[in-house]
Design an enzyme around this catalytic site. Structure first.
Site, PDB file in Angstrom:
ATOM      1  N   PRO A 143     -10.462   0.193   5.286  1.00 29.86           N
ATOM      2  CA  PRO A 143     -10.639   1.266   6.262  1.00 29.86           C
ATOM      3  C   PRO A 143      -9.752   2.488   6.019  1.00 29.86           C
ATOM      4  O   PRO A 143      -8.604   2.357   5.609  1.00 29.86           O
ATOM      5  CB  PRO A 143     -10.263   0.597   7.593  1.00 29.86           C
ATOM      6  CG  PRO A 143      -9.536  -0.650   7.230  1.00 29.86           C
ATOM      7  CD  PRO A 143     -10.062  -1.073   5.905  1.00 29.86           C
ATOM      8  N   ASN A 144     -10.347   3.632   6.271  1.00 33.76           N
ATOM      9  CA  ASN A 144      -9.700   4.949   6.222  1.00 33.76           C
ATOM     10  C   ASN A 144      -9.391   5.451   4.818  1.00 33.76           C
ATOM     11  O   ASN A 144      -8.914   6.572   4.654  1.00 33.76           O
ATOM     12  CB  ASN A 144      -8.414   4.971   7.084  1.00 33.76           C
ATOM     13  CG  ASN A 144      -8.726   4.687   8.534  1.00 33.76           C
ATOM     14  OD1 ASN A 144      -9.589   5.350   9.115  1.00 33.76           O
ATOM     15  ND2 ASN A 144      -8.076   3.705   9.132  1.00 33.76           N
ATOM     16  N   ARG A 177      -6.289  12.587   4.601  1.00 38.47           N
ATOM     17  CA  ARG A 177      -5.480  11.718   5.454  1.00 38.47           C
ATOM     18  C   ARG A 177      -3.993  11.762   5.053  1.00 38.47           C
ATOM     19  O   ARG A 177      -3.647  11.390   3.928  1.00 38.47           O
ATOM     20  CB  ARG A 177      -6.012  10.297   5.271  1.00 38.47           C
ATOM     21  CG  ARG A 177      -5.254   9.243   5.945  1.00 38.47           C
ATOM     22  CD  ARG A 177      -5.694   7.874   5.456  1.00 38.47           C
ATOM     23  NE  ARG A 177      -5.035   6.867   6.260  1.00 38.47           N
ATOM     24  CZ  ARG A 177      -4.937   5.600   5.937  1.00 38.47           C
ATOM     25  NH1 ARG A 177      -5.489   5.177   4.821  1.00 38.47           N
ATOM     26  NH2 ARG A 177      -4.313   4.763   6.715  1.00 38.47           N
ATOM     27  N   TYR A 184      -0.054   9.638   1.431  1.00 40.67           N
ATOM     28  CA  TYR A 184      -1.051   9.038   0.533  1.00 40.67           C
ATOM     29  C   TYR A 184      -1.467   9.940  -0.633  1.00 40.67           C
ATOM     30  O   TYR A 184      -2.252   9.516  -1.478  1.00 40.67           O
ATOM     31  CB  TYR A 184      -2.287   8.636   1.350  1.00 40.67           C
ATOM     32  CG  TYR A 184      -1.968   7.592   2.405  1.00 40.67           C
ATOM     33  CD1 TYR A 184      -1.510   6.331   2.033  1.00 40.67           C
ATOM     34  CD2 TYR A 184      -2.095   7.872   3.767  1.00 40.67           C
ATOM     35  CE1 TYR A 184      -1.196   5.370   2.979  1.00 40.67           C
ATOM     36  CE2 TYR A 184      -1.787   6.911   4.732  1.00 40.67           C
ATOM     37  CZ  TYR A 184      -1.341   5.665   4.329  1.00 40.67           C
ATOM     38  OH  TYR A 184      -1.021   4.716   5.270  1.00 40.67           O
ATOM     39  N   ASN A 199      -7.537  -2.710  -1.956  1.00 42.24           N
ATOM     40  CA  ASN A 199      -6.617  -2.081  -1.010  1.00 42.24           C
ATOM     41  C   ASN A 199      -7.214  -2.337   0.373  1.00 42.24           C
ATOM     42  O   ASN A 199      -8.166  -1.673   0.767  1.00 42.24           O
ATOM     43  CB  ASN A 199      -6.492  -0.585  -1.278  1.00 42.24           C
ATOM     44  CG  ASN A 199      -5.464   0.051  -0.333  1.00 42.24           C
ATOM     45  OD1 ASN A 199      -5.067  -0.552   0.673  1.00 42.24           O
ATOM     46  ND2 ASN A 199      -5.037   1.266  -0.651  1.00 42.24           N
ATOM     47  N   ALA A 204      -5.260  -1.098   6.636  1.00 37.49           N
ATOM     48  CA  ALA A 204      -4.492  -1.753   7.703  1.00 37.49           C
ATOM     49  C   ALA A 204      -4.861  -3.220   7.888  1.00 37.49           C
ATOM     50  O   ALA A 204      -4.077  -3.980   8.470  1.00 37.49           O
ATOM     51  CB  ALA A 204      -4.676  -0.988   9.014  1.00 37.49           C
ATOM     52  N   GLU A 222      -3.717  -7.021  -5.097  1.00 38.01           N
ATOM     53  CA  GLU A 222      -3.631  -6.174  -3.896  1.00 38.01           C
ATOM     54  C   GLU A 222      -2.946  -4.863  -4.261  1.00 38.01           C
ATOM     55  O   GLU A 222      -1.956  -4.867  -4.989  1.00 38.01           O
ATOM     56  CB  GLU A 222      -2.800  -6.933  -2.853  1.00 38.01           C
ATOM     57  CG  GLU A 222      -2.598  -6.183  -1.563  1.00 38.01           C
ATOM     58  CD  GLU A 222      -1.594  -6.907  -0.653  1.00 38.01           C
ATOM     59  OE1 GLU A 222      -1.251  -8.090  -0.910  1.00 38.01           O
ATOM     60  OE2 GLU A 222      -1.155  -6.274   0.311  1.00 38.01           O
ATOM     61  N   HIS A 276      -1.543  -0.904  -2.874  1.00 37.22           N
ATOM     62  CA  HIS A 276      -1.231   0.078  -1.823  1.00 37.22           C
ATOM     63  C   HIS A 276      -0.714   1.345  -2.460  1.00 37.22           C
ATOM     64  O   HIS A 276       0.106   1.280  -3.385  1.00 37.22           O
ATOM     65  CB  HIS A 276      -0.184  -0.470  -0.855  1.00 37.22           C
ATOM     66  CG  HIS A 276      -0.641  -1.714  -0.189  1.00 37.22           C
ATOM     67  ND1 HIS A 276      -1.577  -1.703   0.822  1.00 37.22           N
ATOM     68  CD2 HIS A 276      -0.342  -3.011  -0.423  1.00 37.22           C
ATOM     69  CE1 HIS A 276      -1.822  -2.953   1.181  1.00 37.22           C
ATOM     70  NE2 HIS A 276      -1.098  -3.754   0.443  1.00 37.22           N
ATOM     71  N   ARG A 302       8.193   1.246   5.058  1.00 39.39           N
ATOM     72  CA  ARG A 302       7.591   2.002   6.157  1.00 39.39           C
ATOM     73  C   ARG A 302       7.802   1.269   7.486  1.00 39.39           C
ATOM     74  O   ARG A 302       8.794   0.554   7.638  1.00 39.39           O
ATOM     75  CB  ARG A 302       6.104   2.259   5.849  1.00 39.39           C
ATOM     76  CG  ARG A 302       5.916   3.100   4.575  1.00 39.39           C
ATOM     77  CD  ARG A 302       4.467   3.412   4.306  1.00 39.39           C
ATOM     78  NE  ARG A 302       3.880   4.176   5.407  1.00 39.39           N
ATOM     79  CZ  ARG A 302       2.567   4.296   5.612  1.00 39.39           C
ATOM     80  NH1 ARG A 302       1.722   3.696   4.775  1.00 39.39           N
ATOM     81  NH2 ARG A 302       2.101   5.002   6.623  1.00 39.39           N
TER      82      ARG A 302
HETATM   83  C1  DQA Z   1      -2.208   1.373   2.694  1.00 35.81           C
HETATM   84  C2  DQA Z   1      -1.038   0.950   3.587  1.00 35.81           C
HETATM   85  C3  DQA Z   1      -1.534   0.411   4.910  1.00 35.81           C
HETATM   86  O1  DQA Z   1      -0.438   0.054   5.732  1.00 35.81           O
HETATM   87  C4  DQA Z   1      -2.364   1.464   5.628  1.00 35.81           C
HETATM   88  O2  DQA Z   1      -2.858   0.942   6.836  1.00 35.81           O
HETATM   89  C5  DQA Z   1      -3.438   2.012   4.779  1.00 35.81           C
HETATM   90  C6  DQA Z   1      -3.135   2.353   3.394  1.00 35.81           C
HETATM   91  C7  DQA Z   1      -1.743   2.040   1.392  1.00 35.81           C
HETATM   92  O3  DQA Z   1      -2.553   2.154   0.487  1.00 35.81           O
HETATM   93  O4  DQA Z   1      -0.585   2.466   1.287  1.00 35.81           O
HETATM   94  O5  DQA Z   1      -4.549   2.251   5.237  1.00 35.81           O
HETATM   95  O6  DQA Z   1      -2.942   0.206   2.340  1.00 35.81           O
END
Ligand code: DQA
Length: 146
Positions: free
Chosen positions: A11-12, A19, A24, A75, A78, A99, A101, A108
């Site tokens: 998501p996102n 964003r 990011y 990735n 959240a 995984e 990020h 964080r």
């Molecule tokens: C993320 C880190 C997560 O905590 C966050 O909710 C994201 C992006 C990252 O790529 O740093 O959506 O996965």
């Protein structure tokens, strides 16, 4: 034979570039996908890219990798911090998964420090911005996909 890799964005991540760029970066998801496809070609892998904002759709996609892919880069956004269902889906298909990020989740907010996905994965790469994805792909192919 060419390796078949599934790249999954949760998501996102479709909002990358817009964003919170201070966290990011300004690279879009599309640009990351292109770089991953190109790096995949150099490493002898075909990279399929997928994004969803829905937990169920992400699980369906992970399940579809069974018998069809050799490894997963994910990735989970959240969902990283609380989706036991995504954890279970990765375990279920029993494929090597790395995984990823963009940000350093350890430095964080408190809630980001836990990844419930990590134990289902063979490795984690975080904190390198978009390069986290590229490093993860290289690791997956050289260290985990036989
Ligand atoms: C993320 C880190 C997560 O905590 C966050 O909710 C994201 C992006 C990252 O790529 O740093 O959506 O996965």
């Amino acid at each position: 034979m060419e390796k078949r890799i599934l790249l999954i964005h949760g998501p996102n991540l479709n909002m990358l570039g817009i964003r919170e760029p201070e966290i990011y970066g300004r690279t879009t998801m599309e640009q990351i996908n292109q770089e991953m496809i190109e790096l995949g070609k150099r490493l002898g892998a075909e990279v399929e890219c997928y994004q969803s904002n829905s937990e169920g759709a992400l699980i369906d996609k992970i399940q579809s990798a069974y018998g069809a892919k050799d490894g997963i880069i994910i990735n989970p956004g959240a969902y990283t911090h609380y989706s036991y269902a995504i954890h279970d889906a990765i375990k279920a298909v029993a494929l090597p998964a790395v995984e990823v990020h963009l940000s350093d989740i350890q430095s964080r907010e408190e809630f980001r420090r836990i990844s419930v996905i990590r134990p289902a994965c063979c490795d984690q790469v975080a904190g390198l911005g978009k390069d986290s994805y590229l490093v993860a792909l290289e690791k997956l192919i050289t260290d985990y996909v036989s």
